[in-house]
Design a protein around this motif. Structure first.
Motif, PDB file in Angstrom:
ATOM      1  N   ASP A  71      31.962  26.800 -16.852  1.00 33.00           N
ATOM      2  CA  ASP A  71      32.938  26.152 -17.723  1.00 33.00           C
ATOM      3  C   ASP A  71      32.135  25.591 -18.885  1.00 33.00           C
ATOM      4  O   ASP A  71      31.074  24.992 -18.677  1.00 33.00           O
ATOM      5  CB  ASP A  71      33.653  25.001 -17.011  1.00 33.00           C
ATOM      6  CG  ASP A  71      34.546  25.469 -15.879  1.00 33.00           C
ATOM      7  OD1 ASP A  71      34.922  26.654 -15.861  1.00 33.00           O
ATOM      8  OD2 ASP A  71      34.872  24.641 -15.011  1.00 33.00           O
ATOM      9  N   GLY A  73      32.544  23.690 -22.933  1.00 32.70           N
ATOM     10  CA  GLY A  73      33.411  23.208 -24.000  1.00 32.70           C
ATOM     11  C   GLY A  73      32.952  21.884 -24.556  1.00 32.70           C
ATOM     12  O   GLY A  73      31.795  21.484 -24.402  1.00 32.70           O
ATOM     13  N   ILE A  91      36.601  26.249 -21.796  1.00 30.34           N
ATOM     14  CA  ILE A  91      37.042  27.586 -21.406  1.00 30.34           C
ATOM     15  C   ILE A  91      36.262  27.973 -20.159  1.00 30.34           C
ATOM     16  O   ILE A  91      35.050  27.781 -20.091  1.00 30.34           O
ATOM     17  CB  ILE A  91      36.842  28.616 -22.550  1.00 30.34           C
ATOM     18  CG1 ILE A  91      37.524  29.934 -22.202  1.00 30.34           C
ATOM     19  CG2 ILE A  91      35.386  28.807 -22.873  1.00 30.34           C
ATOM     20  CD1 ILE A  91      37.690  30.865 -23.390  1.00 30.34           C
ATOM     21  N   SER A  96      40.875  31.163 -19.684  1.00 29.97           N
ATOM     22  CA  SER A  96      41.529  30.661 -20.882  1.00 29.97           C
ATOM     23  C   SER A  96      41.128  29.209 -21.135  1.00 29.97           C
ATOM     24  O   SER A  96      40.487  28.575 -20.309  1.00 29.97           O
ATOM     25  CB  SER A  96      43.049  30.762 -20.720  1.00 29.97           C
ATOM     26  OG  SER A  96      43.450  30.016 -19.589  1.00 29.97           O
ATOM     27  N   TRP A  97      41.547  28.689 -22.276  1.00 26.86           N
ATOM     28  CA  TRP A  97      41.250  27.301 -22.626  1.00 26.86           C
ATOM     29  C   TRP A  97      42.026  26.345 -21.736  1.00 26.86           C
ATOM     30  O   TRP A  97      43.189  26.573 -21.433  1.00 26.86           O
ATOM     31  CB  TRP A  97      41.605  27.024 -24.086  1.00 26.86           C
ATOM     32  CG  TRP A  97      40.585  27.580 -25.021  1.00 26.86           C
ATOM     33  CD1 TRP A  97      40.656  28.752 -25.720  1.00 26.86           C
ATOM     34  CD2 TRP A  97      39.330  27.002 -25.356  1.00 26.86           C
ATOM     35  NE1 TRP A  97      39.517  28.938 -26.456  1.00 26.86           N
ATOM     36  CE2 TRP A  97      38.686  27.872 -26.258  1.00 26.86           C
ATOM     37  CE3 TRP A  97      38.679  25.831 -24.982  1.00 26.86           C
ATOM     38  CZ2 TRP A  97      37.434  27.603 -26.786  1.00 26.86           C
ATOM     39  CZ3 TRP A  97      37.432  25.570 -25.519  1.00 26.86           C
ATOM     40  CH2 TRP A  97      36.817  26.446 -26.411  1.00 26.86           C
TER      41      TRP A  97
END
Length: 158
Positions: A71, A73, A91, A96-97
């Motif tokens: 993960d 971000g 993400i 997906s986000w």
């Protein structure tokens, strides 16, 4: 002629004062350099890069789950006392986000990742008000890294 000299002299003095004030205020708006933290839990490794700006923080957060995925971000939020609370916008590897609340507790030069009940308010994820965040058995305990070279070796567990 004398009046014109005074006007020019006054404008120069005013310009110097404004320039001095601007330069002086720029020194107070300097932000702390980003700090890099690393945590390991079995085969999982987390790296957190944070910039502190008064009572706010922002930065990058990456969690590698062994050799399976990660993960990755950004984080941002507020600093309240000894805790950092905010949002992790990330993400998932191949996904997906997503957004999730994040809570960190400053304790003994470490950052403890908290766990708690979550909900959404106005489509923003957050911890449920009134229910304490648990820091007693954190998934990650972040240690501040001293050198950039340590960071280069930190992203892969041994």
């Amino acid at each position: 002629m004398e009046k014109a000299k005074r006007i020019v002299s006054g404008k120069i003095t005013l310009s110097i004062l404004v320039l001095t004030a601007l330069l002086y205020s720029c020194n107070f708006n300097k932000k702390e350099a980003p700090s890099i933290y690393r945590a390991m839990n079995k085969k999982d490794t987390a790296v957190l890069t944070l910039t502190i700006d008064k009572n706010r923080f922002y930065g990058q957060y990456e969690v590698k789950y062994g050799k399976i995925g990660k993960d990755s971000g950004s984080v941002r939020g507020e600093i309240i006392g000894d805790s950092l609370r905010g949002i992790y916008n990330y993400i998932s590897y191949g996904g997906s986000w997503k957004k999730a609340p994040i809570a960190l507790l400053k304790k003994n030069n470490q950052l403890l990742l908290g766990k708690g009940a979550t909900t959404t308010l106005l489509d923003i994820p957050c911890f449920v008000p009134g229910i304490p965040i648990d820091y007693t058995n954190p998934e990650f305990v972040f240690e501040k890294m001293n050198k950039k070279t340590e960071f280069e070796n930190a992203t892969t567990p041994k």
